[in-house]
Scaffold this motif. Structure first.
Motif, mmCIF file in Angstrom:
data_model
loop_
_atom_site.group_PDB
_atom_site.id
_atom_site.type_symbol
_atom_site.label_atom_id
_atom_site.label_comp_id
_atom_site.label_asym_id
_atom_site.label_seq_id
_atom_site.Cartn_x
_atom_site.Cartn_y
_atom_site.Cartn_z
ATOM 1 N N LEU A 87 0.824 -1.210 0.000
ATOM 2 C CA LEU A 87 0.000 0.000 0.000
ATOM 3 C C LEU A 87 0.858 1.260 0.000
ATOM 4 O O LEU A 87 0.467 2.283 -0.576
ATOM 5 C CB LEU A 87 -0.938 0.000 1.218
ATOM 6 C CG LEU A 87 -1.926 1.160 1.306
ATOM 7 C CD1 LEU A 87 -2.749 1.282 0.051
ATOM 8 C CD2 LEU A 87 -2.835 0.998 2.506
ATOM 9 N N ASN A 88 2.041 1.187 0.631
ATOM 10 C CA ASN A 88 2.910 2.377 0.630
ATOM 11 C C ASN A 88 3.346 2.747 -0.790
ATOM 12 O O ASN A 88 3.445 3.921 -1.138
ATOM 13 C CB ASN A 88 4.129 2.168 1.534
ATOM 14 C CG ASN A 88 4.885 0.898 1.213
ATOM 15 O OD1 ASN A 88 4.395 0.051 0.459
ATOM 16 N ND2 ASN A 88 6.064 0.748 1.768
ATOM 17 N N ARG A 89 3.574 1.730 -1.631
ATOM 18 C CA ARG A 89 3.918 2.002 -3.032
ATOM 19 C C ARG A 89 2.753 2.680 -3.744
ATOM 20 O O ARG A 89 2.947 3.628 -4.519
ATOM 21 C CB ARG A 89 4.286 0.694 -3.728
ATOM 22 C CG ARG A 89 4.631 0.842 -5.191
ATOM 23 C CD ARG A 89 5.011 -0.478 -5.808
ATOM 24 N NE ARG A 89 3.908 -1.418 -5.800
ATOM 25 C CZ ARG A 89 4.003 -2.671 -6.243
ATOM 26 N NH1 ARG A 89 5.156 -3.133 -6.666
ATOM 27 N NH2 ARG A 89 2.957 -3.473 -6.212
ATOM 28 N N PHE A 90 1.544 2.207 -3.479
ATOM 29 C CA PHE A 90 0.349 2.804 -4.084
ATOM 30 C C PHE A 90 0.199 4.273 -3.663
ATOM 31 O O PHE A 90 -0.078 5.147 -4.492
ATOM 32 C CB PHE A 90 -0.884 1.990 -3.652
ATOM 33 C CG PHE A 90 -2.185 2.558 -4.127
ATOM 34 C CD1 PHE A 90 -2.595 2.380 -5.437
ATOM 35 C CD2 PHE A 90 -3.007 3.270 -3.271
ATOM 36 C CE1 PHE A 90 -3.800 2.902 -5.881
ATOM 37 C CE2 PHE A 90 -4.207 3.790 -3.707
ATOM 38 C CZ PHE A 90 -4.596 3.602 -5.005
ATOM 39 N N ILE A 91 0.411 4.558 -2.369
ATOM 40 C CA ILE A 91 0.277 5.940 -1.880
ATOM 41 C C ILE A 91 1.341 6.836 -2.503
ATOM 42 O O ILE A 91 1.054 7.983 -2.896
ATOM 43 C CB ILE A 91 0.369 5.976 -0.338
ATOM 44 C CG1 ILE A 91 -0.749 5.137 0.281
ATOM 45 C CG2 ILE A 91 0.298 7.404 0.180
ATOM 46 C CD1 ILE A 91 -2.140 5.597 -0.046
ATOM 47 N N PHE A 92 2.564 6.326 -2.647
ATOM 48 C CA PHE A 92 3.624 7.117 -3.281
ATOM 49 C C PHE A 92 3.267 7.430 -4.738
ATOM 50 O O PHE A 92 3.519 8.543 -5.226
ATOM 51 C CB PHE A 92 4.960 6.378 -3.218
ATOM 52 C CG PHE A 92 5.706 6.590 -1.942
ATOM 53 C CD1 PHE A 92 6.004 7.871 -1.498
ATOM 54 C CD2 PHE A 92 6.107 5.510 -1.171
ATOM 55 C CE1 PHE A 92 6.689 8.071 -0.304
ATOM 56 C CE2 PHE A 92 6.796 5.705 0.015
ATOM 57 C CZ PHE A 92 7.083 6.988 0.446
ATOM 58 N N LEU A 93 2.696 6.458 -5.460
ATOM 59 C CA LEU A 93 2.273 6.702 -6.838
ATOM 60 C C LEU A 93 1.196 7.780 -6.904
ATOM 61 O O LEU A 93 1.235 8.663 -7.771
ATOM 62 C CB LEU A 93 1.755 5.399 -7.466
ATOM 63 C CG LEU A 93 2.798 4.402 -7.961
ATOM 64 C CD1 LEU A 93 2.140 3.098 -8.368
ATOM 65 C CD2 LEU A 93 3.581 4.975 -9.124
ATOM 66 N N VAL A 94 0.228 7.715 -5.986
ATOM 67 C CA VAL A 94 -0.835 8.728 -5.964
ATOM 68 C C VAL A 94 -0.253 10.112 -5.668
ATOM 69 O O VAL A 94 -0.630 11.121 -6.293
ATOM 70 C CB VAL A 94 -1.918 8.349 -4.930
ATOM 71 C CG1 VAL A 94 -2.908 9.493 -4.747
ATOM 72 C CG2 VAL A 94 -2.654 7.091 -5.375
ATOM 73 N N LEU A 95 0.698 10.183 -4.724
ATOM 74 C CA LEU A 95 1.315 11.473 -4.395
ATOM 75 C C LEU A 95 2.121 12.023 -5.563
ATOM 76 O O LEU A 95 2.090 13.232 -5.838
ATOM 77 C CB LEU A 95 2.216 11.316 -3.161
ATOM 78 C CG LEU A 95 1.489 11.081 -1.830
ATOM 79 C CD1 LEU A 95 2.489 10.796 -0.721
ATOM 80 C CD2 LEU A 95 0.631 12.283 -1.453
ATOM 81 N N MET A 96 2.825 11.152 -6.289
ATOM 82 C CA MET A 96 3.553 11.599 -7.482
ATOM 83 C C MET A 96 2.593 12.067 -8.564
ATOM 84 O O MET A 96 2.863 13.030 -9.296
ATOM 85 C CB MET A 96 4.433 10.468 -8.011
ATOM 86 C CG MET A 96 5.627 10.159 -7.145
ATOM 87 S SD MET A 96 6.408 8.600 -7.581
ATOM 88 C CE MET A 96 6.911 8.898 -9.251
ATOM 89 N N PHE A 97 1.439 11.407 -8.654
ATOM 90 C CA PHE A 97 0.413 11.795 -9.604
ATOM 91 C C PHE A 97 -0.102 13.199 -9.300
ATOM 92 O O PHE A 97 -0.235 14.049 -10.193
ATOM 93 C CB PHE A 97 -0.724 10.766 -9.517
ATOM 94 C CG PHE A 97 -1.657 10.764 -10.683
ATOM 95 C CD1 PHE A 97 -1.210 10.413 -11.940
ATOM 96 C CD2 PHE A 97 -2.990 11.104 -10.522
ATOM 97 C CE1 PHE A 97 -2.075 10.390 -13.018
ATOM 98 C CE2 PHE A 97 -3.851 11.082 -11.594
ATOM 99 C CZ PHE A 97 -3.394 10.730 -12.839
ATOM 100 N N VAL A 98 -0.367 13.462 -8.021
ATOM 101 C CA VAL A 98 -0.842 14.782 -7.597
ATOM 102 C C VAL A 98 0.240 15.837 -7.841
ATOM 103 O O VAL A 98 -0.062 16.954 -8.294
ATOM 104 C CB VAL A 98 -1.257 14.745 -6.114
ATOM 105 C CG1 VAL A 98 -1.591 16.136 -5.606
ATOM 106 C CG2 VAL A 98 -2.441 13.818 -5.918
#
Length: 573
Positions: A87-98
């Motif tokens: 899940l931490n990888r998923f959150i990092f991807l979302v933050l990079m997306f933002v």
């Protein structure tokens, strides 16, 4: 537990930044401020590399909405993605997306826009293929390749803007509408159309539903698909009339096509994706008629209720054990009352029910269209597409909320995921109150619209007719009515987005990619190699072999004697 702390830290940080941006945007609106911030990254002799940021009420308000929705989506992901070991990888991807979206929003420079633009494309590919199956890979490749068309158009616009001596487009908007600069505007419109999935680039938007539902809520509300609309809003002063007319036709046809396709679709997430496509067509069409502020207003209001709509759909899919077919659903108002309330509020806001968020922007847009110069065909298509929105919304209500429950009775439905509910309830408040709040903020002087009674009532009349059509046709089955006239071909044509996914997958892969393969096989690795580098290599190898043979035997001594003899004969004579 790293991912727990990461979720909550991201949520509180983004919420704080969103509140800060919102207060700053209020200050900028009231004082009519625009700030340019230049950060000199490196300076070597007379050459400098400078990062420029544009802060005005529009960029700050849009950033506050992006950060607000992404914070609630991350909170929602805490429960929705709880089974994911990474899940931490998923959150990092979302933050990079933002972060990529923030780059697009604050950049008055085409180079830094391209940085965020390509970041959106790359990270959206990573998120679409997140579940790692064949369907996700195909959808991710379709998304990436469709968006590459817009990326190439933006690169060509950057190359053409070398004529100006700077890539800060914001300084050149007044002189970009001369005839020799039409090419830049054409390329910018092409980039905006690919990112916002207008015809003929619409196939990737429903395919991108292969991503996890929190990503869909973020992508379809305030980030990826709205980047094209936002870019065109920034360039709206420089767009020539003939390009605006072309964009108007394409966007209204996109509205009509997506509304029609949503009425024949059974995948819950694809229906909501097609409604996003319809609303993007609405934004692009009102922008092409010269009302950039209305397009931005609808972009913000749409972000609020569309994110809520995807969150509710995710909650339903989560409880239905990952079934997305609406024919398996039904009577969810009994089992999931709070989710159903949020779902219905967001859908009513989508339809433009009076005094919800969508009403303030959609009703204003439709009244401004009635007040503008528009031919009758486009006018009727506009309002018919609006009626189709209400039609597929009530079809969705019938299948999901009111019909019979069609899954196995052993399946347990519950609303015990509190973090998902917190994210949904936070957005529900904005879906009810956000429209009036934004209306008072953005339009300090209200629009004065004077229309005849029938034209004033036309948006409500069209919505009521769409409601009636949806309830009549889908109370039974639309297939039954079309079966009477043997019109299944029309169902296939309308439900498949006018065959665009087929054209953009099989058509592109069969013809152009095969041409590329054959040209590489027969030209690059064939004749050009034979007459080019490889042939030159073989000739030089043979010549060097002959030279080596001469040097490795006694022929050179005879050759020396022969030369000496010739010289002596010449001297004697």
């Amino acid at each position: 537990m790293l991912y727990l702390s990461l979720c909550f830290i991201s949520f509180f940080l983004l919420m704080f930044l969103s509140s800060l941006m919102f207060m700053m945007s209020l200050y900028f609106i009231l004082n009519d401020l625009i700030y340019f911030i230049e950060w000199e990254i490196i300076s070597l002799n007379s050459s400098t590399i400078v990062m420029t940021m544009l802060l005005d009420w529009m960029s700050l308000l849009f950033m506050s909405f992006v950060l607000l929705i992404s914070s609630l989506v991350i909170l929602y992901s805490e429960d929705y993605m709880s089974g994911d070991m990474m899940l931490n990888r998923f959150i990092f991807l979302v933050l990079m997306f933002v972060l990529s979206m923030v780059f697009v929003i604050i950049s008055p420079n085409l180079i830094s826009i391209l940085l965020g633009w390509d970041g959106l494309g790359l990270i959206s590919y990573c998120l679409v293929i997140y579940y790692q199956n064949v369907k996700s890979y195909n959808a991710g490749m379709l998304t990436a390749l469709s968006n590459r068309v817009g990326d190439v158009a933006l690169l060509m616009a950057i190359a053409w803007m070398l004529n100006f001596g700077s890539w800060n487009y914001i300084f050149y908007l007044d002189c970009l509408n001369y005839s020799e600069m039409y090419l830049i505007m054409l390329l910018i419109i092409l980039a905006g159309m690919t990112k916002s999935a207008q015809i003929p680039f619409s196939a990737w938007l429903p395919a991108a539903m292969a991503a996890p539902t929190p990503v869909s809520a973020l992508v379809h509300s305030s980030t990826l698909v709205t980047a094209g609309v936002y870019l065109l809003i920034r360039f709206s002063k420089a767009l020539p009339e003939w390009l605006l007319s072309l964009m108007l036709v394409i966007s209204v046809l996109t509205m009509f096509m997506s509304g029609l396709s949503a009425n024949f679709e059974y995948d819950l997430k694809k229906i909501i994706a097609l409604s996003t496509l319809s609303q993007l067509g609405l934004m692009m069409s009102i922008l092409s008629m010269g009302f950039a502020d209305l397009a931005f207003f609808h972009l913000l209001t749409h972000a609020l209720f569309k994110a809520l709509l995807f969150m509710c759909a995710g909650m339903v899919i989560h409880n239905m054990k990952n079934f997305q077919d609406i024919r398996f659903m039904g009577n969810l108002t009994t089992f999931m009352p709070l989710t159903s309330a949020c779902f219905m509020i967001s859908n009513f806001a989508l339809c433009g029910l009076p005094f919800l968020t969508g009403f303030y922007s959609k009703d204003l847009i439709l009244e401004m269209i009635s007040l503008s110069y528009l031919n009758m065909f486009m006018y009727m298509l506009y309002f018919f597409s609006t009626g189709l929105t209400v039609c597929y919304t009530f079809r969705l209500f019938y299948y999901v909320m009111w019909g019979d429950y069609n899954l196995v009775s052993m399946c347990k439905l519950s609303e015990e995921s509190w973090f998902m509910l917190y994210g949904m309830l936070g957005l529900m408040i904005f879906a009810v109150m956000g429209g009036s709040m934004l209306n008072w903020m953005i339009f300090l002087t209200p629009y004065f619209i004077c229309l005849p009674l029938i034209m004033k009532m036309l948006p409500i009349l069209v919505s009521v007719m769409g409601l009636w059509l949806g309830s009549m046709l889908f109370k039974y089955s639309m297939n039954y009515y079309f079966n009477l006239f043997n019109k299944y071909e029309m169902i296939i044509y309308s439900g498949s987005m006018w065959f665009m996914p087929m054209i953009f997958t099989k058509g592109v892969s069969n013809l152009p990619l095969n041409i590329g393969l054959n040209s590489m096989k027969y030209v690059d690795m064939g004749w050009s190699e034979y007459f080019g580098a490889q042939n030159l290599y073989y000739v030089l190898m043979k010549l060097s072999g002959i030279n080596q043979w001469i040097q490795m035997n006694d022929f050179k001594s005879y050759l020396v004697f022969f030369v000496i003899a010739l010289l002596m004969i010449t001297l004697i004579m």
